[in-house]
Design a protein around this motif. Structure first.
Motif, PDB file in Angstrom:
ATOM      1  N   ARG A 117     -23.803  -6.870 -63.694  1.00  0.00           N
ATOM      2  CA  ARG A 117     -22.592  -6.057 -63.809  1.00  0.00           C
ATOM      3  C   ARG A 117     -22.927  -4.589 -63.593  1.00  0.00           C
ATOM      4  NH1 ARG A 117     -17.839  -8.332 -66.207  1.00  0.00           N
ATOM      5  NH2 ARG A 117     -18.434 -10.403 -66.789  1.00  0.00           N
ATOM      6  N   HIS A 118     -24.106  -4.200 -64.061  1.00  0.00           N
ATOM      7  CA  HIS A 118     -24.541  -2.803 -63.869  1.00  0.00           C
ATOM      8  C   HIS A 118     -25.284  -2.639 -62.559  1.00  0.00           C
ATOM      9  CE1 HIS A 118     -24.564  -2.505 -68.518  1.00  0.00           C
ATOM     10  NE2 HIS A 118     -23.366  -2.375 -68.021  1.00  0.00           N
ATOM     11  N   ASP A 119     -26.129  -3.598 -62.258  1.00  0.00           N
ATOM     12  CA  ASP A 119     -26.982  -3.475 -61.071  1.00  0.00           C
ATOM     13  C   ASP A 119     -26.522  -4.488 -60.034  1.00  0.00           C
ATOM     14  OD1 ASP A 119     -28.516  -1.573 -62.404  1.00  0.00           O
ATOM     15  OD2 ASP A 119     -29.772  -3.105 -63.313  1.00  0.00           O
ATOM     16  N   HIS A 120     -25.593  -4.073 -59.162  1.00  0.00           N
ATOM     17  CA  HIS A 120     -25.090  -5.048 -58.189  1.00  0.00           C
ATOM     18  C   HIS A 120     -25.275  -4.596 -56.748  1.00  0.00           C
ATOM     19  CE1 HIS A 120     -21.600  -2.477 -58.436  1.00  0.00           C
ATOM     20  NE2 HIS A 120     -21.559  -2.727 -59.718  1.00  0.00           N
ATOM     21  N   SER A 121     -26.254  -3.708 -56.523  1.00  0.00           N
ATOM     22  CA  SER A 121     -26.686  -3.445 -55.142  1.00  0.00           C
ATOM     23  C   SER A 121     -28.141  -3.908 -55.075  1.00  0.00           C
ATOM     24  CB  SER A 121     -26.577  -1.960 -54.807  1.00  0.00           C
ATOM     25  OG  SER A 121     -27.568  -1.249 -55.532  1.00  0.00           O
ATOM     26  N   ALA A 122     -28.607  -4.178 -53.845  1.00  0.00           N
ATOM     27  CA  ALA A 122     -29.990  -4.643 -53.710  1.00  0.00           C
ATOM     28  C   ALA A 122     -30.947  -3.609 -54.295  1.00  0.00           C
ATOM     29  CB  ALA A 122     -30.301  -4.905 -52.244  1.00  0.00           C
ATOM     30  N   LEU A 123     -30.692  -2.341 -54.013  1.00  0.00           N
ATOM     31  CA  LEU A 123     -31.593  -1.287 -54.507  1.00  0.00           C
ATOM     32  C   LEU A 123     -31.622  -1.292 -56.043  1.00  0.00           C
ATOM     33  CD1 LEU A 123     -33.443   1.051 -53.678  1.00  0.00           C
ATOM     34  CD2 LEU A 123     -31.459   2.577 -53.812  1.00  0.00           C
ATOM     35  N   ALA A 124     -30.441  -1.394 -56.646  1.00  0.00           N
ATOM     36  CA  ALA A 124     -30.380  -1.360 -58.116  1.00  0.00           C
ATOM     37  C   ALA A 124     -31.112  -2.567 -58.718  1.00  0.00           C
ATOM     38  CB  ALA A 124     -28.924  -1.335 -58.575  1.00  0.00           C
ATOM     39  N   GLU A 141     -21.455 -11.323 -59.876  1.00  0.00           N
ATOM     40  CA  GLU A 141     -21.247  -9.964 -59.353  1.00  0.00           C
ATOM     41  C   GLU A 141     -21.979  -9.765 -58.023  1.00  0.00           C
ATOM     42  OE1 GLU A 141     -19.281  -7.630 -60.631  1.00  0.00           O
ATOM     43  OE2 GLU A 141     -18.694  -8.946 -62.294  1.00  0.00           O
ATOM     44  N   LEU A 142     -23.101 -10.473 -57.856  1.00  0.00           N
ATOM     45  CA  LEU A 142     -23.847 -10.352 -56.593  1.00  0.00           C
ATOM     46  C   LEU A 142     -23.100 -11.079 -55.479  1.00  0.00           C
ATOM     47  CD1 LEU A 142     -27.540 -10.862 -57.775  1.00  0.00           C
ATOM     48  CD2 LEU A 142     -26.194  -8.755 -57.653  1.00  0.00           C
ATOM     49  N   ILE A 143     -22.378 -12.151 -55.857  1.00  0.00           N
ATOM     50  CA  ILE A 143     -21.574 -12.864 -54.854  1.00  0.00           C
ATOM     51  C   ILE A 143     -20.460 -11.935 -54.384  1.00  0.00           C
ATOM     52  CG2 ILE A 143     -20.063 -14.856 -54.450  1.00  0.00           C
ATOM     53  CD1 ILE A 143     -21.706 -16.348 -56.623  1.00  0.00           C
ATOM     54  N   VAL A 144     -19.785 -11.309 -55.345  1.00  0.00           N
ATOM     55  CA  VAL A 144     -18.704 -10.375 -55.006  1.00  0.00           C
ATOM     56  C   VAL A 144     -19.234  -9.251 -54.120  1.00  0.00           C
ATOM     57  CG1 VAL A 144     -17.027  -8.734 -55.984  1.00  0.00           C
ATOM     58  CG2 VAL A 144     -17.478 -10.903 -57.144  1.00  0.00           C
ATOM     59  N   ALA A 145     -20.442  -8.771 -54.434  1.00  0.00           N
ATOM     60  CA  ALA A 145     -21.025  -7.665 -53.658  1.00  0.00           C
ATOM     61  C   ALA A 145     -21.602  -8.145 -52.321  1.00  0.00           C
ATOM     62  CB  ALA A 145     -22.123  -6.976 -54.479  1.00  0.00           C
ATOM     63  N   GLY A 146     -21.588  -9.452 -52.115  1.00  0.00           N
ATOM     64  CA  GLY A 146     -22.061 -10.001 -50.835  1.00  0.00           C
ATOM     65  C   GLY A 146     -23.572 -10.004 -50.671  1.00  0.00           C
ATOM     66  N   ILE A 147     -24.326  -9.954 -51.778  1.00  0.00           N
ATOM     67  CA  ILE A 147     -25.795  -9.905 -51.646  1.00  0.00           C
ATOM     68  C   ILE A 147     -26.491 -11.028 -52.425  1.00  0.00           C
ATOM     69  CG2 ILE A 147     -25.936  -7.421 -51.167  1.00  0.00           C
ATOM     70  CD1 ILE A 147     -26.738  -7.087 -54.146  1.00  0.00           C
ATOM     71  N   TYR A 148     -25.702 -11.970 -52.926  1.00  0.00           N
ATOM     72  CA  TYR A 148     -26.282 -13.053 -53.740  1.00  0.00           C
ATOM     73  C   TYR A 148     -27.358 -13.812 -52.965  1.00  0.00           C
ATOM     74  CZ  TYR A 148     -26.252 -17.465 -56.455  1.00  0.00           C
ATOM     75  OH  TYR A 148     -26.595 -18.579 -57.182  1.00  0.00           O
ATOM     76  N   ASN A 149     -27.014 -14.247 -51.749  1.00  0.00           N
ATOM     77  CA  ASN A 149     -27.969 -15.038 -50.966  1.00  0.00           C
ATOM     78  C   ASN A 149     -29.197 -14.223 -50.571  1.00  0.00           C
ATOM     79  OD1 ASN A 149     -27.218 -17.918 -50.385  1.00  0.00           O
ATOM     80  ND2 ASN A 149     -25.253 -16.921 -50.061  1.00  0.00           N
ATOM     81  N   THR A 150     -28.984 -12.983 -50.178  1.00  0.00           N
ATOM     82  CA  THR A 150     -30.123 -12.143 -49.771  1.00  0.00           C
ATOM     83  C   THR A 150     -31.098 -11.956 -50.927  1.00  0.00           C
ATOM     84  OG1 THR A 150     -28.496 -10.947 -48.501  1.00  0.00           O
ATOM     85  CG2 THR A 150     -30.679  -9.960 -48.603  1.00  0.00           C
ATOM     86  N   ILE A 151     -30.563 -11.638 -52.086  1.00  0.00           N
ATOM     87  CA  ILE A 151     -31.431 -11.381 -53.247  1.00  0.00           C
ATOM     88  C   ILE A 151     -32.202 -12.656 -53.622  1.00  0.00           C
ATOM     89  CG2 ILE A 151     -31.413 -10.885 -55.740  1.00  0.00           C
ATOM     90  CD1 ILE A 151     -30.880  -8.375 -54.350  1.00  0.00           C
ATOM     91  N   LEU A 152     -31.486 -13.779 -53.683  1.00  0.00           N
ATOM     92  CA  LEU A 152     -32.152 -15.032 -54.041  1.00  0.00           C
ATOM     93  C   LEU A 152     -33.241 -15.374 -53.020  1.00  0.00           C
ATOM     94  CD1 LEU A 152     -30.297 -15.662 -56.398  1.00  0.00           C
ATOM     95  CD2 LEU A 152     -29.845 -17.892 -55.424  1.00  0.00           C
ATOM     96  N   TYR A 153     -32.874 -15.253 -51.770  1.00  0.00           N
ATOM     97  CA  TYR A 153     -33.812 -15.587 -50.694  1.00  0.00           C
ATOM     98  C   TYR A 153     -35.075 -14.722 -50.816  1.00  0.00           C
ATOM     99  CZ  TYR A 153     -35.500 -16.551 -45.982  1.00  0.00           C
ATOM    100  OH  TYR A 153     -36.274 -16.940 -44.912  1.00  0.00           O
TER     101      TYR A 153
END
Ligand SMILES: Nc1ncnc2c1ncn2[C@@H]1O[C@H](COP(=O)(O)OP(=O)(O)OP(=O)(O)O)[C@@H](O)[C@H]1O
Length: 382
Positions: free
Chosen positions: A91-98, A143-155
């Protein structure tokens, strides 16, 4: 604290106010032995020097997911350096950088720089030095799904080992949305390395909530500040919400009210007022989100319930006929929607049919239905 007379302005009813803070990590975790064991079991291979395993943790809000993970992670950190457990609040950190900065800070022990590649490199270097397996808890991973980075982060986390020559990491993805399947949200390339076990967190019963709250009250308040019947009442409200957090917030708000008035004991009126502030904003906005038809039916049900009418689903429908212009199909659709939205339960009856049971105080609901954008007015009782 002396027990006579009014409270002086420099006195407090809180023995330790921190135990009511959202970030407080309780010493004792009640009724979560099964989940602790499942998580500990998943960490075993990593503790023995192998790869970490992954999991999806599911449960409604306030069912102890975060607390359980943080407790297990704290125990591991004390015990060994072979596993690097990291907790990320998405919820707080929802960008790849964060997300990576958060992982870096916890693995390396100091703040990260600004460049993503350097941050990842730094994390990998420290893991290699320690020969540690990374385990990342992505809390509120939705929140990562909403931000569109869920798959990238997991991968990237799960394939860290390929690029950086470290042990295979594990991910604990946490969600409080039971309709969400965090495994299915992963795409094929992620699923080839993401084989999560599922750990479920069922809602606490009223007795369990009472026990958790009693423990918190013992630690956080001076003796006799909150009389047991009021603790019971708060446990009933929190159980209705299926959220222990509501109970903790209610205790704090009720005690603050007593303290503000210079009293040494919480009263029924304090709990009522606290319930209004803790729960009314949520109730109002949720009622405002209903369709006009659903709201009218909810209001009718609230009035009938406060008058003590027969709440069998069929009887409610019959009685509503002279008042609401709805056919049977629409009535059942509205009922189902109100149950899904958490306003009522449809409880099977012995014999036939179901009983319509409101989850909230009927007067609160009726008032909120009349003016969903304002705080409802309720009589001073619990
Ligand atoms: N078993 C427990 N024993 C003691 N305290 C608990 C327990 N379960 C939950 N709590 C307390 O209830 C509050 C909510 O718990 P927690 O944040 O772990 O729930 P959650 O399931 O992660 O909720 P959300 O999905 O909303 O993040 C916290 O203050 C926590 O300390």
């Amino acid at each position: 604290m002396p027990h006579t007379g009014l409270l002086r302005h420099d006195q407090t009813l809180f023995r330790d106010p921190d135990v009511f803070e959202p970030t407080y990590l309780p010493e004792h975790l009640h009724h979560r032995d099964a989940q602790v064991q499942e998580i500990a079991f998943l960490l075993q291979p990593a503790l023995r020097g192998g790869s970490a395993l992954s999991a999806v943790l599911r449960g409604l809000p306030g069912t102890g997911k975060t607390t359980t993970v943080r407790r297990v992670f704290a125990a591991i950190t004390e015990e060994t350096r072979r596993v690097a457990p990291v907790y990320v609040n998405c919820r707080h950190d929802h960008s790849a950088l964060a997300v990576y900065r958060s992982i870096f800070r916890q693995v390396c022990g100091y703040p990260a720089g600004r460049h993503l590649d350097e941050i990842k490199q730094g994390i990998a270097a420290r893991l290699r030095d320690r020969d540690a397996a990374l385990v990342v808890c992505l809390d509120d991973a939705d929140e990562l799904i909403v931000a569109g980075i869920y798959n990238t982060i997991l991968y990237q986390i799960l394939r860290l080992y390929e690029k950086w020559d470290v042990r295979k990491a594990g991910v604990f993805a946490v969600t409080s949305d039971l309709a969400r399947n965090l495994y299915a949200e992963a795409d094929a390339s992620v699923r080839s390395v993401f084989h999560p076990a599922e750990v479920n967190f069922p809602p606490y019963t009223r007795a369990e909530i009472r026990e958790i709250l009693a423990d918190r009250v013992r630690q956080g308040l001076y003796p006799r500040v909150l009389p047991p019947p009021l603790l019971d009442r708060i446990a009933v409200i929190a159980a209705g919400e299926q959220d222990v957090r509501v109970g903790i917030d209610l205790v704090r708000a009720a005690v603050l009210r007593a303290e503000k008035d210079g009293r040494r004991r919480v009263t029924h009126a304090d709990v009522t007022a606290a319930a209004r502030t803790v729960m009314a904003p949520g109730l109002n906005s949720r009622i405002a989100a209903l369709s006009a038809g659903e709201r009218t039916l909810l209001s009718w049900i609230a009035e009938r319930s406060s008058e003590g009418g027969d709440m069998a689903s069929g009887a409610v429908f019959e009685a509503a006929q002279g008042y609401l212009a709805v056919g049977k199909t629409t009535y059942h659709e509205h009922l189902k929607r109100l149950a899904e939205a958490g306003f009522l339960d449809l409880v099977p009856r012995t014999g036939r049919g179901r009983e319509v049971r409101l989850r909230y105080d009927a007067t609160e609901v009726a008032a909120a239905c009349r003016s969903p954008d304002r705080t409802p007015k309720t009589p001073d009782r619990v």
